[in-house]
Structures are given as structure tokens and as C-alpha cells.
Design a protein around this motif. Structure first.
Motif, PDB file in Angstrom:
ATOM      1  N   THR A  37       0.835  -1.200   0.000  1.00  0.00           N
ATOM      2  CA  THR A  37       0.000   0.000   0.000  1.00  0.00           C
ATOM      3  C   THR A  37       0.870   1.250   0.000  1.00  0.00           C
ATOM      4  O   THR A  37       1.771   1.373   0.832  1.00  0.00           O
ATOM      5  CB  THR A  37      -0.943   0.022   1.215  1.00  0.00           C
ATOM      6  OG1 THR A  37      -1.716  -1.179   1.232  1.00  0.00           O
ATOM      7  CG2 THR A  37      -1.872   1.223   1.159  1.00  0.00           C
ATOM      8  N   LYS A 140      -9.456   3.126  10.517  1.00  0.00           N
ATOM      9  CA  LYS A 140      -8.745   1.864  10.330  1.00  0.00           C
ATOM     10  C   LYS A 140      -8.927   1.399   8.891  1.00  0.00           C
ATOM     11  O   LYS A 140     -10.039   1.288   8.395  1.00  0.00           O
ATOM     12  CB  LYS A 140      -9.305   0.800  11.292  1.00  0.00           C
ATOM     13  CG  LYS A 140      -8.671  -0.579  11.132  1.00  0.00           C
ATOM     14  CD  LYS A 140      -7.264  -0.589  11.696  1.00  0.00           C
ATOM     15  CE  LYS A 140      -6.707  -2.011  11.761  1.00  0.00           C
ATOM     16  NZ  LYS A 140      -6.503  -2.609  10.415  1.00  0.00           N
ATOM     17  N   PHE A 141      -7.805   1.169   8.202  1.00  0.00           N
ATOM     18  CA  PHE A 141      -7.819   0.625   6.860  1.00  0.00           C
ATOM     19  C   PHE A 141      -7.184  -0.770   6.897  1.00  0.00           C
ATOM     20  O   PHE A 141      -6.777  -1.247   7.951  1.00  0.00           O
ATOM     21  CB  PHE A 141      -7.085   1.558   5.897  1.00  0.00           C
ATOM     22  CG  PHE A 141      -7.736   2.908   5.774  1.00  0.00           C
ATOM     23  CD1 PHE A 141      -8.858   3.087   4.989  1.00  0.00           C
ATOM     24  CD2 PHE A 141      -7.229   4.008   6.465  1.00  0.00           C
ATOM     25  CE1 PHE A 141      -9.472   4.324   4.870  1.00  0.00           C
ATOM     26  CE2 PHE A 141      -7.833   5.253   6.368  1.00  0.00           C
ATOM     27  CZ  PHE A 141      -8.958   5.413   5.562  1.00  0.00           C
ATOM     28  N   ASN A 142      -7.083  -1.421   5.742  1.00  0.00           N
ATOM     29  CA  ASN A 142      -6.618  -2.806   5.717  1.00  0.00           C
ATOM     30  C   ASN A 142      -5.224  -2.978   6.304  1.00  0.00           C
ATOM     31  O   ASN A 142      -4.986  -3.869   7.118  1.00  0.00           O
ATOM     32  CB  ASN A 142      -6.623  -3.341   4.280  1.00  0.00           C
ATOM     33  CG  ASN A 142      -8.027  -3.575   3.756  1.00  0.00           C
ATOM     34  OD1 ASN A 142      -8.954  -3.739   4.544  1.00  0.00           O
ATOM     35  ND2 ASN A 142      -8.192  -3.578   2.452  1.00  0.00           N
ATOM     36  N   ASP A 143      -4.278  -2.124   5.891  1.00  0.00           N
ATOM     37  CA  ASP A 143      -2.876  -2.303   6.263  1.00  0.00           C
ATOM     38  C   ASP A 143      -2.390  -1.341   7.345  1.00  0.00           C
ATOM     39  O   ASP A 143      -1.268  -1.471   7.817  1.00  0.00           O
ATOM     40  CB  ASP A 143      -1.975  -2.134   5.030  1.00  0.00           C
ATOM     41  CG  ASP A 143      -2.262  -3.175   3.960  1.00  0.00           C
ATOM     42  OD1 ASP A 143      -2.556  -4.319   4.338  1.00  0.00           O
ATOM     43  OD2 ASP A 143      -2.190  -2.834   2.768  1.00  0.00           O
ATOM     44  N   SER A 165       0.137  -2.538  11.066  1.00  0.00           N
ATOM     45  CA  SER A 165      -0.442  -3.631  11.851  1.00  0.00           C
ATOM     46  C   SER A 165       0.558  -4.184  12.855  1.00  0.00           C
ATOM     47  O   SER A 165       0.168  -4.793  13.855  1.00  0.00           O
ATOM     48  CB  SER A 165      -0.918  -4.754  10.917  1.00  0.00           C
ATOM     49  OG  SER A 165       0.157  -5.248  10.138  1.00  0.00           O
TER      50      SER A 165
END
Length: 263
Positions: A37, A140-143, A165
Motif C-alpha cells: 500500500t 482503520k484501513f486494511n494495512d 499492523s
């Protein structure tokens, strides 16, 4: 992808300068990579060319975070969006999200009044998040997770804290004067990218000097401080010495295309 790679955050300073034209310092922009990302912080004039030097295309950018709307931080937003209209053999396969402070919808709509559909990406791949400058925000996003805080520059000005993370955190100050909010946001960050526009003896309202940036870093207990956003007057001053009056930790003076990996 290994677990260790997921924990890393890499930062490339695309532009360490200001609105003043320079052959060595492009206007404000920083590329941040968390796994696959890619995040872009500010998009001053020259950013797209600097991205190419960093082996990154506009289609690789998943997020643009704007600290505020001054031209040296947002001036290449229009060309960036316009360039998404021309594939050149490539196309956007993932969404582009622009994150900015209060008033960005109005700012963007005024740009559309001038440029029309030429700066409107495919809505399937385009999203805007306008944050509330009256408080601390958290998404909060995926990575990664992003936290923002209002700082002392413009009404819309925000600083950002990105946490992976794996718990690695990097803070980007944007333009600001001395700010208690920034101290709180930057607490215990692994890397603090902080503006230091002018030497101590040339302090102006709305900007930091090396000594003040060092004071914020010390109070926030950051592990590494990187000073950036240098006006030409900084080239004739001992910026490191001035910062060392208030900060004794790891210190770097940003240069264009400087890359740091935090793990």
C-alpha cells in the motif's frame, strides 16, 4: 509477504522544499509504503516526477493525505487527477482515497468548477474523506490505522499519524506552529517528519524552527526526528546545531529522494 515486511514502513521524501523554486528541493510531498500500500502525503508541484524517480506511478498511489490547501502542498493535485484520465497503457485497478481536513469538499468542487470532468476520476475508484478539524480522528484501513490532529497553521490544517499492523508509527506534521496537539499525536512515534521552515532567528507565525521542532520531538518522546520543508534561508544556517538545543535523539535533515525504512 513475510511478517517482518508487513511491519515495515518505508518513507521517501519526494519534496523537502517549499513554494520557492529550487533545483535541489521539490515542493512538499512524502511517499509512505506499508507492504504493497502506497500513501502520498501532500502533493506539491513536481510530485509526479519525483514519484517516478521512486519507481512509483500515479496508479500505484492508494491514498493522498493533504495537510492543508496551500499551493506548495496541493498544487499538483489537479495534474495528478487529470493524469488518471490518460492510461498510457496502464489504468487504475485500485481505489484512490483523498483524506483532508475541513472544507476539502468545497475546495474540490471549486476546482471542478474550473476543470470540470477532467479532474473527476472514475467514481468506482475514487473516494473523499473529509475529517473534522475540531477533534482527533481515527480511521482503520486494511494495512494501517491513521490518526489526525488539528495543528496551528490554517483552519483546515492537520497532522497525521500512520500506524502499521505491527505497531510501527510515523507522524507527518504538515505546516504548523508550536502545537500541543502535535505533541500528543506524535507520542512515542518511531519517526516524526516535522516541518522546520526557517532558522531560529527568522521565526514566523504558523511555522516551526529547528529548536521548536526539537522541543516538540523531545516532549513527544519520538525515536527519530526528520526535519523538512526548508526555505532557502535554511541553507545558510546550522539547522542541526539549532535543533540540538532541544533534541538529543536520532536526527535527519531531509533531502529530496531520501528514504528511511522503519521496522
Amino acid at each position: 509477504m513475510s511478517l517482518d515486511t508487513k511491519k515495515e514502513i518505508s518513507v521517501t521524501i519526494l519534496g523537502s522544499g517549499t513554494c520557492v523554486p529550487s533545483l535541489t528541493r521539490s515542493a512538499c510531498a512524502a511517499l509512505m509504503e506499508i507492504g504493497k500500500t502506497k500513501l502520498l502525503f501532500d502533493v506539491g508541484p513536481g510530485t509526479m516526477r519525483q514519484l517516478l524517480k521512486a519507481d512509483t506511478t500515479i496508479f500505484d498511489i492508494a491514498f493522498i493525505f493533504l495537510s492543508h490547501f496551500h499551493p506548495d502542498h496541493s498544487g499538483e493535485l489537479v495534474p495528478f487527477l487529470f493524469s488518471n484520465k490518460y492510461s498510457g497503457g496502464k489504468q487504475r485497478k485500485t481505489s484512490l482515497t483523498i483524506v483532508a481536513g475541513k472544507g476539502f469538499f468545497q475546495f474540490y468542487n471549486k476546482l471542478k468548477n474550473v476543470y470540470g470532468h477532467w479532474i473527476e476520476p472514475d467514481p468506482e475508484f475514487f473516494k473523499i474523506i473529509e475529517l473534522d478539524n475540531r477533534a482527533f480522528d481515527r480511521y482503520k484501513f486494511n494495512d494501517f490505522t491513521v490518526e489526525s490532529a488539528p495543528v496551528e497553521h490554517n483552519e483546515e490544517s492537520l497532522a497525521y499519524k500512520i500506524s502499521s499492523s505491527g505497531g510501527i508509527s510515523v507522524v507527518y506534521s504538515g505546516d504548523t506552529d508550536f502545537s500541543e496537539n502535535l505533541i500528543k499525536l506524535a507520542r512515542d512515534a518511531e519517526l516524526f517528519i516535522c516541518e522546520s521552515a526557517l532558522p531560529d532567528n527568522l521565526k514566523v507565525r504558523g511555522h516551526l524552527t529547528p529548536c521548536l521542532a526539537g522541543e516538540i520531538a523531545t516532549q513527544a518522546n519520538v525515536k527519530r526526528l526528520m526535519l523538512t520543508h526548508f526555505y532557502p534561508e535554511c541553507e545558510h544556517a546550522d539547522i542541526e546545531k539549532e535543533c540540538r538545543k532541544t533534541y538529543t535523539g536520532q536526527l535527519a535533515l531531509a533531502e529530496d529522494m531520501m528514504k528511511i525504512t522503519i521496522c
